[in-house]
Design an enzyme around this catalytic site. Structure first.
Site, PDB file in Angstrom:
ATOM      1  N   ARG A  86       0.835  -1.201   0.000  1.00 39.04           N
ATOM      2  CA  ARG A  86       0.000   0.000   0.000  1.00 39.04           C
ATOM      3  C   ARG A  86       0.875   1.259   0.000  1.00 39.04           C
ATOM      4  O   ARG A  86       1.017   1.923  -1.010  1.00 39.04           O
ATOM      5  CB  ARG A  86      -0.943  -0.013   1.214  1.00 39.04           C
ATOM      6  CG  ARG A  86      -2.151   0.940   1.078  1.00 39.04           C
ATOM      7  CD  ARG A  86      -1.853   2.405   1.347  1.00 39.04           C
ATOM      8  NE  ARG A  86      -1.354   2.658   2.681  1.00 39.04           N
ATOM      9  CZ  ARG A  86      -0.975   3.848   3.113  1.00 39.04           C
ATOM     10  NH1 ARG A  86      -1.033   4.900   2.302  1.00 39.04           N
ATOM     11  NH2 ARG A  86      -0.492   4.015   4.329  1.00 39.04           N
ATOM     12  N   ASP A  87       1.468   1.599   1.128  1.00 42.36           N
ATOM     13  CA  ASP A  87       2.226   2.849   1.202  1.00 42.36           C
ATOM     14  C   ASP A  87       3.479   2.808   0.345  1.00 42.36           C
ATOM     15  O   ASP A  87       3.977   3.846  -0.095  1.00 42.36           O
ATOM     16  CB  ASP A  87       2.592   3.159   2.653  1.00 42.36           C
ATOM     17  CG  ASP A  87       2.943   4.621   2.860  1.00 42.36           C
ATOM     18  OD1 ASP A  87       2.305   5.473   2.213  1.00 42.36           O
ATOM     19  OD2 ASP A  87       3.844   4.908   3.654  1.00 42.36           O
ATOM     20  N   HIS A 106       5.174   4.723  12.330  1.00 41.39           N
ATOM     21  CA  HIS A 106       5.392   4.661  10.884  1.00 41.39           C
ATOM     22  C   HIS A 106       6.336   5.814  10.531  1.00 41.39           C
ATOM     23  O   HIS A 106       5.960   6.982  10.671  1.00 41.39           O
ATOM     24  CB  HIS A 106       4.033   4.818  10.183  1.00 41.39           C
ATOM     25  CG  HIS A 106       4.089   4.846   8.697  1.00 41.39           C
ATOM     26  ND1 HIS A 106       3.621   3.801   7.922  1.00 41.39           N
ATOM     27  CD2 HIS A 106       4.533   5.779   7.821  1.00 41.39           C
ATOM     28  CE1 HIS A 106       3.771   4.103   6.637  1.00 41.39           C
ATOM     29  NE2 HIS A 106       4.324   5.307   6.557  1.00 41.39           N
ATOM     30  N   HIS A 120       9.188   7.687   7.835  1.00 43.36           N
ATOM     31  CA  HIS A 120       9.812   7.851   6.528  1.00 43.36           C
ATOM     32  C   HIS A 120      11.251   8.293   6.738  1.00 43.36           C
ATOM     33  O   HIS A 120      11.584   8.917   7.749  1.00 43.36           O
ATOM     34  CB  HIS A 120       9.050   8.879   5.687  1.00 43.36           C
ATOM     35  CG  HIS A 120       7.736   8.375   5.191  1.00 43.36           C
ATOM     36  ND1 HIS A 120       7.085   8.903   4.100  1.00 43.36           N
ATOM     37  CD2 HIS A 120       6.929   7.375   5.628  1.00 43.36           C
ATOM     38  CE1 HIS A 120       5.956   8.270   3.878  1.00 43.36           C
ATOM     39  NE2 HIS A 120       5.835   7.336   4.809  1.00 43.36           N
ATOM     40  N   CYS A 156       4.247   9.501   0.481  1.00 47.78           N
ATOM     41  CA  CYS A 156       2.889  10.048   0.486  1.00 47.78           C
ATOM     42  C   CYS A 156       2.670  10.918  -0.741  1.00 47.78           C
ATOM     43  O   CYS A 156       3.381  11.909  -0.926  1.00 47.78           O
ATOM     44  CB  CYS A 156       2.658  10.875   1.749  1.00 47.78           C
ATOM     45  SG  CYS A 156       1.046  11.687   1.792  1.00 47.78           S
ATOM     46  N   ASN A 201       9.652   5.191   2.590  1.00 49.46           N
ATOM     47  CA  ASN A 201       9.518   4.634   3.933  1.00 49.46           C
ATOM     48  C   ASN A 201      10.851   4.056   4.395  1.00 49.46           C
ATOM     49  O   ASN A 201      11.743   3.797   3.598  1.00 49.46           O
ATOM     50  CB  ASN A 201       8.497   3.493   3.903  1.00 49.46           C
ATOM     51  CG  ASN A 201       7.122   3.936   3.480  1.00 49.46           C
ATOM     52  OD1 ASN A 201       6.408   4.530   4.253  1.00 49.46           O
ATOM     53  ND2 ASN A 201       6.757   3.634   2.247  1.00 49.46           N
TER      54      ASN A 201
END
Length: 305
Positions: free
Chosen positions: A16-17, A208, A210, A241, A250
């Site tokens: 996903r991310d 989470h 980055h 993002c 990430n």
């Protein structure tokens, strides 16, 4: 008597991310293979997809098709990211085991990311929570832009804690903090996590990060030392993002595993398998090389032959 090594749970977010900010849109079978490779490495919780508008996030347009390919794997706890009740209904119908709801801590990114302000997003969470519980889904709320915003600048710890209090009026199973644009430093992490621990001592915390400014790994270790038990990471270090200018990848799952394992933590995930997956998915995306380092540098000390 030997004290057991502390455990950190890894949530793999590459499907996903990781993929949502990459220019190349991968076919559904490749995404399903990414999920299976992550399961083979020992990951059990995987952020499989987002139930968002296809015109806004075209990389996630196949959410239902992807879930249909992977949801029957007994090893998988499939997480779907949702922003509103419509997204939740789609996640339930698709067979997700968990949902993560995004609440953006800063007003500027909240409006650009979802079109409504922070506390409207909190209200959306309160509408989602009872329906998700009734459907038997585990829930997480992630407080995005918890360390800084590309539009509003600094996001004070007090602001994030106020948003957390509002979320906790209908407590999720897990509360997460996200450094959406990769501006945080370990001191901020300690202050914020300590505040959350004081606010809700029994609440499982997830983080989470980055690595936009090369602080993601330092922040991760600061988080687990301060009370976080779950960390998100993306195989190969891919992603970011799409609504935050300049937000690069990430933290890489394989590099984070190196840091954690060498620091005395256990995860149940095999770093070498993840490193191979990171190289593979980077090839699928047409990247010259994976942003992650472990696949190139190798483990230390080198395995005995």
């Amino acid at each position: 008597m030997t004290t057991p090594a502390p455990t950190v749970e890894i949530v793999e977010v590459a499907p996903r991310d990781g993929l949502q900010n990459e220019a190349r849109v991968l076919p559904t079978p490749v995404k399903a293979e990414l999920v299976r490779r992550s399961l083979d490495a020992g990951v059990r919780r995987i952020e499989v997809t987002a139930f968002a508008r296809p015109d806004r996030v075209p990389q996630m347009a196949d959410a239902e098709a992807l879930m249909a390919e992977v949801r029957d794997d007994p090893r998988l706890s499939a997480i779907g990211l949702v922003l509103n009740r419509r997204g939740l209904d789609r996640a339930i119908a698709a067979g997700c085991d968990e949902v993560t709801v995004v609440v953006v801590s800063s007003e500027g990114l909240a409006l650009r990311n979802q079109g409504v302000g922070t506390y409207e997003q909190v209200a959306a969470w309160h509408a989602i929570a009872p329906v998700a519980r009734e459907a038997g889904l585990r829930t997480s709320v992630i407080l995005a832009a918890a360390f800084g915003c590309p539009f509003d600048g600094e996001v004070p710890v007090g602001r994030v804690l106020d948003v957390a209090k509002a979320v906790l009026d209908d407590a999720p199973d897990e509360l997460a903090i996200a450094d959406t644009i990769g501006v945080g430093v370990p001191g901020q992490v300690v202050d914020l996590v300590s505040g959350l621990v004081d606010l809700a001592p029994q609440m499982p915390l997830r983080a989470h990060f980055h690595n936009t400014r090369n602080t993601g790994y330092a922040n991760a270790i600061a988080a687990v030392q301060s009370g976080v038990s779950v960390l998100d990471a993306s195989a190969g270090g891919i992603g970011g993002c799409p609504f935050a200018p300049g937000a690069t990848g990430n933290v890489a799952t394989e590099d984070l595993l190196y840091l954690l394992h060498r620091s005395g933590y256990t995860t149940g995930v095999d770093p070498q398998t993840v490193a191979a997956t990171g190289q593979w998915i980077s090839d699928q995306l047409g990247l010259a090389q994976a942003p992650a380092q472990l696949g190139r540098a190798g483990w230390f000390p080198a395995p005995q032959r």
